[in-house]
Design a protein around this motif. Structure first.
Motif, PDB file in Angstrom:
ATOM      1  N   LEU A 209      -1.477 -14.653  95.313  1.00 35.61           N
ATOM      2  CA  LEU A 209      -0.571 -15.519  94.560  1.00 35.61           C
ATOM      3  C   LEU A 209      -0.022 -16.622  95.478  1.00 35.61           C
ATOM      4  O   LEU A 209      -0.017 -17.805  95.124  1.00 35.61           O
ATOM      5  CB  LEU A 209       0.569 -14.667  93.987  1.00 35.61           C
ATOM      6  CG  LEU A 209       1.384 -15.270  92.866  1.00 35.61           C
ATOM      7  CD1 LEU A 209       0.500 -15.554  91.663  1.00 35.61           C
ATOM      8  CD2 LEU A 209       2.509 -14.322  92.452  1.00 35.61           C
ATOM      9  N   ILE A 210       0.398 -16.220  96.677  1.00 38.78           N
ATOM     10  CA  ILE A 210       1.005 -17.190  97.601  1.00 38.78           C
ATOM     11  C   ILE A 210      -0.007 -18.265  98.003  1.00 38.78           C
ATOM     12  O   ILE A 210       0.266 -19.464  97.928  1.00 38.78           O
ATOM     13  CB  ILE A 210       1.541 -16.475  98.869  1.00 38.78           C
ATOM     14  CG1 ILE A 210       2.724 -15.581  98.488  1.00 38.78           C
ATOM     15  CG2 ILE A 210       1.942 -17.483  99.942  1.00 38.78           C
ATOM     16  CD1 ILE A 210       3.165 -14.629  99.589  1.00 38.78           C
ATOM     17  N   PHE A 211      -1.210 -17.826  98.420  1.00 40.57           N
ATOM     18  CA  PHE A 211      -2.180 -18.805  98.926  1.00 40.57           C
ATOM     19  C   PHE A 211      -2.813 -19.639  97.810  1.00 40.57           C
ATOM     20  O   PHE A 211      -3.317 -20.716  98.073  1.00 40.57           O
ATOM     21  CB  PHE A 211      -3.245 -18.108  99.783  1.00 40.57           C
ATOM     22  CG  PHE A 211      -2.744 -17.824 101.167  1.00 40.57           C
ATOM     23  CD1 PHE A 211      -2.758 -18.812 102.146  1.00 40.57           C
ATOM     24  CD2 PHE A 211      -2.209 -16.582 101.488  1.00 40.57           C
ATOM     25  CE1 PHE A 211      -2.259 -18.566 103.421  1.00 40.57           C
ATOM     26  CE2 PHE A 211      -1.712 -16.322 102.761  1.00 40.57           C
ATOM     27  CZ  PHE A 211      -1.737 -17.319 103.726  1.00 40.57           C
ATOM     28  N   SER A 212      -2.778 -19.155  96.572  1.00 40.92           N
ATOM     29  CA  SER A 212      -3.315 -20.026  95.518  1.00 40.92           C
ATOM     30  C   SER A 212      -2.242 -20.989  94.997  1.00 40.92           C
ATOM     31  O   SER A 212      -2.561 -22.055  94.486  1.00 40.92           O
ATOM     32  CB  SER A 212      -3.954 -19.222  94.382  1.00 40.92           C
ATOM     33  OG  SER A 212      -3.078 -18.233  93.947  1.00 40.92           O
ATOM     34  N   GLN A 213      -0.961 -20.610  95.163  1.00 43.27           N
ATOM     35  CA  GLN A 213       0.118 -21.502  94.696  1.00 43.27           C
ATOM     36  C   GLN A 213       0.491 -22.541  95.760  1.00 43.27           C
ATOM     37  O   GLN A 213       0.928 -23.642  95.422  1.00 43.27           O
ATOM     38  CB  GLN A 213       1.375 -20.686  94.332  1.00 43.27           C
ATOM     39  CG  GLN A 213       1.216 -19.801  93.101  1.00 43.27           C
ATOM     40  CD  GLN A 213       0.798 -20.569  91.861  1.00 43.27           C
ATOM     41  OE1 GLN A 213       1.364 -21.617  91.549  1.00 43.27           O
ATOM     42  NE2 GLN A 213      -0.229 -20.080  91.176  1.00 43.27           N
TER      43      GLN A 213
ATOM     44  N   ALA B 122      -7.537 -26.763 102.093  1.00 40.34           N
ATOM     45  CA  ALA B 122      -8.721 -26.186 102.747  1.00 40.34           C
ATOM     46  C   ALA B 122      -8.351 -24.896 103.481  1.00 40.34           C
ATOM     47  O   ALA B 122      -9.083 -23.898 103.449  1.00 40.34           O
ATOM     48  CB  ALA B 122      -9.313 -27.198 103.718  1.00 40.34           C
ATOM     49  N   PHE B 123      -7.166 -24.897 104.127  1.00 37.80           N
ATOM     50  CA  PHE B 123      -6.723 -23.710 104.864  1.00 37.80           C
ATOM     51  C   PHE B 123      -6.512 -22.532 103.900  1.00 37.80           C
ATOM     52  O   PHE B 123      -6.998 -21.418 104.142  1.00 37.80           O
ATOM     53  CB  PHE B 123      -5.429 -24.032 105.632  1.00 37.80           C
ATOM     54  CG  PHE B 123      -4.805 -22.826 106.269  1.00 37.80           C
ATOM     55  CD1 PHE B 123      -5.359 -22.260 107.412  1.00 37.80           C
ATOM     56  CD2 PHE B 123      -3.669 -22.230 105.710  1.00 37.80           C
ATOM     57  CE1 PHE B 123      -4.796 -21.132 107.986  1.00 37.80           C
ATOM     58  CE2 PHE B 123      -3.101 -21.096 106.275  1.00 37.80           C
ATOM     59  CZ  PHE B 123      -3.668 -20.551 107.418  1.00 37.80           C
ATOM     60  N   CYS B 124      -5.818 -22.803 102.797  1.00 35.80           N
ATOM     61  CA  CYS B 124      -5.534 -21.725 101.827  1.00 35.80           C
ATOM     62  C   CYS B 124      -6.836 -21.186 101.237  1.00 35.80           C
ATOM     63  O   CYS B 124      -7.001 -19.974 101.072  1.00 35.80           O
ATOM     64  CB  CYS B 124      -4.612 -22.234 100.720  1.00 35.80           C
ATOM     65  SG  CYS B 124      -2.941 -22.535 101.295  1.00 35.80           S
ATOM     66  N   GLU B 125      -7.734 -22.079 100.937  1.00 36.80           N
ATOM     67  CA  GLU B 125      -9.030 -21.692 100.376  1.00 36.80           C
ATOM     68  C   GLU B 125      -9.766 -20.762 101.353  1.00 36.80           C
ATOM     69  O   GLU B 125     -10.359 -19.752 100.965  1.00 36.80           O
ATOM     70  CB  GLU B 125      -9.838 -22.976 100.123  1.00 36.80           C
ATOM     71  CG  GLU B 125     -11.016 -22.834  99.194  1.00 36.80           C
ATOM     72  CD  GLU B 125     -10.658 -22.264  97.833  1.00 36.80           C
ATOM     73  OE1 GLU B 125      -9.592 -22.608  97.300  1.00 36.80           O
ATOM     74  OE2 GLU B 125     -11.459 -21.444  97.329  1.00 36.80           O
ATOM     75  N   LYS B 126      -9.693 -21.134 102.636  1.00 36.94           N
ATOM     76  CA  LYS B 126     -10.371 -20.346 103.667  1.00 36.94           C
ATOM     77  C   LYS B 126      -9.769 -18.940 103.753  1.00 36.94           C
ATOM     78  O   LYS B 126     -10.494 -17.942 103.825  1.00 36.94           O
ATOM     79  CB  LYS B 126     -10.211 -21.089 105.012  1.00 36.94           C
ATOM     80  CG  LYS B 126     -10.960 -20.506 106.158  1.00 36.94           C
ATOM     81  CD  LYS B 126     -12.341 -21.113 106.214  1.00 36.94           C
ATOM     82  CE  LYS B 126     -13.142 -20.520 107.360  1.00 36.94           C
ATOM     83  NZ  LYS B 126     -14.575 -20.668 107.152  1.00 36.94           N
ATOM     84  N   VAL B 127      -8.429 -18.877 103.746  1.00 37.50           N
ATOM     85  CA  VAL B 127      -7.767 -17.563 103.828  1.00 37.50           C
ATOM     86  C   VAL B 127      -8.148 -16.718 102.611  1.00 37.50           C
ATOM     87  O   VAL B 127      -8.451 -15.525 102.720  1.00 37.50           O
ATOM     88  CB  VAL B 127      -6.223 -17.718 103.913  1.00 37.50           C
ATOM     89  CG1 VAL B 127      -5.533 -16.357 103.897  1.00 37.50           C
ATOM     90  CG2 VAL B 127      -5.830 -18.485 105.169  1.00 37.50           C
ATOM     91  N   LEU B 128      -8.159 -17.374 101.447  1.00 39.92           N
ATOM     92  CA  LEU B 128      -8.488 -16.633 100.220  1.00 39.92           C
ATOM     93  C   LEU B 128      -9.923 -16.109 100.247  1.00 39.92           C
ATOM     94  O   LEU B 128     -10.167 -14.937  99.952  1.00 39.92           O
ATOM     95  CB  LEU B 128      -8.293 -17.535  98.987  1.00 39.92           C
ATOM     96  CG  LEU B 128      -6.840 -17.768  98.550  1.00 39.92           C
ATOM     97  CD1 LEU B 128      -6.759 -18.877  97.498  1.00 39.92           C
ATOM     98  CD2 LEU B 128      -6.214 -16.480  98.003  1.00 39.92           C
ATOM     99  N   THR B 129     -10.849 -16.977 100.633  1.00 39.60           N
ATOM    100  CA  THR B 129     -12.258 -16.550 100.528  1.00 39.60           C
ATOM    101  C   THR B 129     -12.675 -15.621 101.665  1.00 39.60           C
ATOM    102  O   THR B 129     -13.527 -14.754 101.465  1.00 39.60           O
ATOM    103  CB  THR B 129     -13.223 -17.759 100.483  1.00 39.60           C
ATOM    104  OG1 THR B 129     -12.925 -18.589 101.596  1.00 39.60           O
ATOM    105  CG2 THR B 129     -13.086 -18.552  99.211  1.00 39.60           C
ATOM    106  N   THR B 130     -12.078 -15.796 102.848  1.00 39.75           N
ATOM    107  CA  THR B 130     -12.545 -14.957 103.963  1.00 39.75           C
ATOM    108  C   THR B 130     -11.774 -13.644 104.083  1.00 39.75           C
ATOM    109  O   THR B 130     -12.288 -12.677 104.601  1.00 39.75           O
ATOM    110  CB  THR B 130     -12.434 -15.689 105.324  1.00 39.75           C
ATOM    111  OG1 THR B 130     -11.069 -16.062 105.515  1.00 39.75           O
ATOM    112  CG2 THR B 130     -13.335 -16.893 105.370  1.00 39.75           C
TER     113      THR B 130
END
Ligand SMILES: N[C@@H](CCC(=O)N[C@@H](CS)C(=O)NCC(=O)O)C(=O)O
Length: 223
Positions: free
Chosen positions: A113-117, A133-141
């Motif tokens: 929730l935090i990294f997508s918001q 880009a950073f949030c996307e990376k944290v979410l996907t990896t």
């Protein structure tokens, strides 16, 4: 009488459901999240310093933290209902799931929730693509693989048993419902998870669950 300090759209819904299952009368005090921050109001911090929901008061006792509240209610009002007999394999599983729900299953869902918001928050135009880009990376990896791992684990745990502790419905099923409902609301459950989808269908069909929803009001875990 138990008073549930109930924040709209929150984990507190589980406690209403537990008391409905046990047919224990309770009083409800409603608290509304701030529309912008989604945080609880000061009034809830007046009940418990963290101002998190659920929190209950009962005579001189104030009890916070869903798992602790469930244990308190079962111990003081449960008459051995909704929990397995002590020192059985089911009892061990009961304790595990009671703690697992908040201790292991919820953290990656909260991170998600935090990294997508975060990229949607107001910020300097120039830094926005970097944050995104950073949030996307944290979410996907990290975050999404963790969520999937937990969901696959829970799915496999219902392969050979009806409920999380065994063949009998227990308060641990109530506790684990929140991460599962949150995962379902955010699209993390699909046809690869028939046991979990079936679990959600079965809990939603229970009369005490429906009654708790009627009393607790809107419950939309996506917001
Ligand atoms: N692990 C705690 C989590 C409590 C919690 O974070 N509750 C959320 C509602 S689902 C809350 O009160 N949020 C409002 C806030 O943080 O101000 C529990 O299970 O009781």
């Amino acid at each position: 009488m138990i008073t549930i300090h109930h924040l709209n759209n929150s984990r507190s819904q589980r406690i209403l459901w537990l008391l409905e299952e046990l047919e224990i009368p309770y009083e409800l005090k409603f608290y509304q999240r701030d529309a912008k921050t989604m945080l609880a109001p000061q009034a809830l911090r007046d009940i418990h310093p963290l101002g998190k929901s659920p929190v209950i008061t009962d005579d001189k006792n104030t009890v916070a933290e869903s798992g602790a509240i469930i244990e308190y209610i079962l111990k003081n009002y449960g008459d051995n209902r909704l929990r397995p007999a002590p020192n059985t394999p089911e009892d061990l599983r009961f304790t595990y799931w009671l703690h697992y729900a908040e201790g292991s299953a919820m953290p990656p869902l909260v991170l998600s929730l935090i990294f997508s918001q975060a990229p949607k928050q107001p910020m300097l135009f120039l830094v926005q693509p970097i944050i995104k880009a950073f949030c996307e990376k944290v979410l996907t990896t990290y975050v999404n693989p963790q969520i999937n791992m937990h969901i696959d684990f829970m799915e496999s745990e219902l392969k050979n048993r009806l409920w999380f502790t065994g063949e009998e419905f227990s308060a641990a099923d109530i506790q684990i419902s929140f991460p599962l409902e949150a995962a379902a609301a955010r699209g993390s459950l699909n046809s690869k998870h028939p046991n979990l989808l079936n679990f959600l269908e079965r809990i939603h069909a229970r009369e005490p669950y429906k009654e708790a929803l009627k009393r607790g009001g809107a419950y939309n875990l996506l917001s």
